[in-house]
Design an enzyme around this catalytic site. Structure first.
Site, PDB file in Angstrom:
ATOM      1  CG  ASN A 103      -1.971  -1.086   1.117  1.00 29.64           C
ATOM      2  OD1 ASN A 103      -2.140  -1.673   0.053  1.00 29.64           O
ATOM      3  ND2 ASN A 103      -2.634  -1.372   2.205  1.00 29.64           N
ATOM      4  CG  HIS A 120       4.115  -1.487  -4.616  1.00 26.39           C
ATOM      5  ND1 HIS A 120       2.946  -2.202  -4.794  1.00 26.39           N
ATOM      6  CD2 HIS A 120       5.107  -2.318  -5.024  1.00 26.39           C
ATOM      7  CE1 HIS A 120       3.224  -3.403  -5.277  1.00 26.39           C
ATOM      8  NE2 HIS A 120       4.531  -3.503  -5.425  1.00 26.39           N
ATOM      9  CB  CYS A 128      13.416  15.292  -9.469  1.00 22.04           C
ATOM     10  SG  CYS A 128      13.769  16.233 -10.972  1.00 22.04           S
ATOM     11  CB  CYS A 132      17.731  17.284 -11.091  1.00 17.27           C
ATOM     12  SG  CYS A 132      16.950  17.539  -9.482  1.00 17.27           S
ATOM     13  CB  CYS A 151      12.067  19.137  -9.053  1.00 17.43           C
ATOM     14  SG  CYS A 151      13.665  18.901  -8.263  1.00 17.43           S
ATOM     15  CB  SER A 192      -5.628  -9.361  -5.884  1.00 20.45           C
ATOM     16  OG  SER A 192      -4.588  -8.564  -6.414  1.00 20.45           O
ATOM     17  N   PRO A 217     -11.589 -11.992   2.099  1.00 19.54           N
ATOM     18  CG  PRO A 217     -13.011 -10.139   1.855  1.00 19.54           C
ATOM     19  CD  PRO A 217     -11.601 -10.525   2.191  1.00 19.54           C
ATOM     20  CD  GLU A 218     -14.396 -11.778  -3.250  1.00 16.93           C
ATOM     21  OE1 GLU A 218     -14.535 -12.733  -4.037  1.00 16.93           O
ATOM     22  OE2 GLU A 218     -15.327 -11.053  -2.855  1.00 16.93           O
TER      23      GLU A 218
HETATM   24  P1  NAD Z   1      -5.882  -5.361  -5.236  1.00 16.89           P
HETATM   25  O1  NAD Z   1      -6.777  -4.189  -5.380  1.00 16.89           O
HETATM   26  O2  NAD Z   1      -5.365  -6.054  -6.428  1.00 16.89           O
HETATM   27  O3  NAD Z   1      -6.625  -6.484  -4.354  1.00 16.89           O
HETATM   28  C1  NAD Z   1      -7.307  -6.184  -3.183  1.00 16.89           C
HETATM   29  C2  NAD Z   1      -7.636  -7.486  -2.468  1.00 16.89           C
HETATM   30  O4  NAD Z   1      -8.222  -7.131  -1.222  1.00 16.89           O
HETATM   31  C3  NAD Z   1      -8.646  -8.382  -3.190  1.00 16.89           C
HETATM   32  O5  NAD Z   1      -8.143  -9.704  -3.207  1.00 16.89           O
HETATM   33  C4  NAD Z   1      -9.906  -8.304  -2.324  1.00 16.89           C
HETATM   34  O6  NAD Z   1     -10.626  -9.537  -2.274  1.00 16.89           O
HETATM   35  C5  NAD Z   1      -9.309  -8.004  -0.968  1.00 16.89           C
HETATM   36  N1  NAD Z   1     -10.183  -7.296  -0.036  1.00 16.89           N
HETATM   37  C6  NAD Z   1     -11.163  -6.393  -0.281  1.00 16.89           C
HETATM   38  N2  NAD Z   1     -11.691  -5.953   0.881  1.00 16.89           N
HETATM   39  C7  NAD Z   1     -11.016  -6.569   1.876  1.00 16.89           C
HETATM   40  C8  NAD Z   1     -11.073  -6.530   3.297  1.00 16.89           C
HETATM   41  N3  NAD Z   1     -11.935  -5.728   3.941  1.00 16.89           N
HETATM   42  N4  NAD Z   1     -10.218  -7.308   4.001  1.00 16.89           N
HETATM   43  C9  NAD Z   1      -9.316  -8.120   3.374  1.00 16.89           C
HETATM   44  N5  NAD Z   1      -9.221  -8.205   2.041  1.00 16.89           N
HETATM   45  C10 NAD Z   1     -10.059  -7.437   1.297  1.00 16.89           C
HETATM   46  O7  NAD Z   1      -4.698  -4.875  -4.299  1.00 16.89           O
HETATM   47  P2  NAD Z   1      -3.210  -5.401  -4.095  1.00 16.89           P
HETATM   48  O8  NAD Z   1      -3.180  -6.879  -4.059  1.00 16.89           O
HETATM   49  O9  NAD Z   1      -2.702  -4.616  -2.954  1.00 16.89           O
HETATM   50  O10 NAD Z   1      -2.370  -5.005  -5.396  1.00 16.89           O
HETATM   51  C11 NAD Z   1      -2.610  -3.929  -6.195  1.00 16.89           C
HETATM   52  C12 NAD Z   1      -1.595  -2.809  -6.226  1.00 16.89           C
HETATM   53  O11 NAD Z   1      -2.371  -1.657  -6.050  1.00 16.89           O
HETATM   54  C13 NAD Z   1      -0.566  -2.741  -5.174  1.00 16.89           C
HETATM   55  O12 NAD Z   1       0.606  -2.511  -5.852  1.00 16.89           O
HETATM   56  C14 NAD Z   1      -0.845  -1.481  -4.350  1.00 16.89           C
HETATM   57  O13 NAD Z   1       0.306  -0.680  -4.276  1.00 16.89           O
HETATM   58  C15 NAD Z   1      -1.817  -0.722  -5.163  1.00 16.89           C
HETATM   59  N6  NAD Z   1      -2.942  -0.125  -4.409  1.00 16.89           N
HETATM   60  C16 NAD Z   1      -2.736   0.443  -3.194  1.00 16.89           C
HETATM   61  C17 NAD Z   1      -3.808   0.985  -2.498  1.00 16.89           C
HETATM   62  C18 NAD Z   1      -3.547   1.587  -1.149  1.00 16.89           C
HETATM   63  O14 NAD Z   1      -2.461   2.078  -0.895  1.00 16.89           O
HETATM   64  N7  NAD Z   1      -4.532   1.537  -0.245  1.00 16.89           N
HETATM   65  C19 NAD Z   1      -5.105   0.942  -3.028  1.00 16.89           C
HETATM   66  C20 NAD Z   1      -5.279   0.370  -4.293  1.00 16.89           C
HETATM   67  C21 NAD Z   1      -4.183  -0.186  -4.942  1.00 16.89           C
HETATM   68 ZN    ZN Z   2      14.813  18.069 -10.100  1.00 13.54          ZN
END
Ligand code: NAD
Ligand code: ZN
Length: 245
Positions: A103, A120, A128, A132, A151, A192, A217-218
């Protein structure tokens, strides 16, 4: 809710010398931060792959920044939920407990998490674009002004300090994540498990002998020894009742 899975996971965490939680967008879903692959994963008509990528930014930095500015505003209004709080408490109270997150929202940090690796980057960090040599900087303002932001060193366009599709992860973050995968229990929470290299970490941990628990949940492609099919904020609160915090 079946107690069997919870009792077993709690027992394993209590017996473990080291525990790592690998988190994804699902841990922040209950805070109101949209996931990319669930409902609401689209912004206007754009797929995330068409915005979070270097070629998209090169083509139209104003559009990409409009999307990031919208997300920054949305995240600024969100608060850490019970899932962030439980992980933060364990990171402070339990020896050898670390969190590796995909996240970029900063909610683990705001919950006070220790031993955190951000794979990430962060949506609150800027870099930048013309490289630079300026150090990355933090900018918490929403909305950003000017947009695209500049920047401070060279005056060129700044980019979000996040890892985009097609980009390499920071080697030191990847090394920290790899070493956190040498653990007795790996909790794979709210991801996911389709975005590599993060998606490969559960396999690495398992091949080194970790007991892998998925909390989602999935169903996902993650190879887990045990799955708790509940939202993270529910499952972690349930585990905290058994373990403490
Ligand atoms: P994803 O969106 O691909 O998957 C989200 C997963 O969370 C799904 O499998 C879904 O079933 C599950 N989910 C939904 N609600 C939930 C809950 N309440 N409790 C537990 N699980 C739950 O996200 P990802 O796998 O993190 O990968 C996607 C990329 O997207 C990552 O690189 C991330 O950096 C970025 N991203 C980050 C954010 C954030 O910072 N909050 C938000 C969206 C995407
Ligand atoms: Zn710069």
């Amino acid at each position: 809710m079946s107690d069997v899975g919870y009792d077993e996971v709690a027992r394993r965490i209590l017996a473990a010398g080291s525990v790592t939680a690998l988190t994804g967008a699902g841990v922040s879903a209950a805070s109101g931060v949209p996931t990319f692959r669930g409902a609401g994963g689209l912004w206007r008509t754009f797929r995330v792959e068409d915005l979070a990528a270097p070629d998209a930014f090169a083509r139209d930095p104003a559009l990409v920044w409009e999307w990031y500015d919208w997300r920054r505003g949305l995240i600024a209004a969100c608060r850490p939920n019970r899932a962030h709080e439980v992980l933060a408490a364990w990171s402070r109270e339990r020896p050898h407990f670390s969190v590796v997150t995909q996240n970029v929202d900063g909610l683990h940090e705001r919950a006070g998490t220790l031993n955190l690796t951000r794979l990430h980057g962060s949506i609150w960090t800027l870099q930048c674009w013309s490289t630079c040599g300026a150090d990355d900087w933090t900018d918490l303002r929403t909305p950003l002004e000017p947009r695209p932001p500049r920047c401070p060193d060279c005056g060129g366009i700044a980019r979000p300090g996040v890892v985009w599709f097609g980009e390499l992860l920071n080697p030191s973050d990847l090394a920290a994540a790899d070493s956190a995968c040498t653990c007795d229990v790996l909790l794979v929470v709210g991801t996911s498990s389709v975005v590599y290299p993060a998606a490969g970490l559960a396999d690495i941990a398992r091949s080194r002998g970790a007991f892998v628990v998925e909390i989602n949940p999935e169903a996902t492609p993650a190879a887990a020894d045990l799955c708790l099919r509940q939202p993270a904020e529910v499952a972690l609160a349930e585990l905290a009742k058994r373990i403490g915090s």
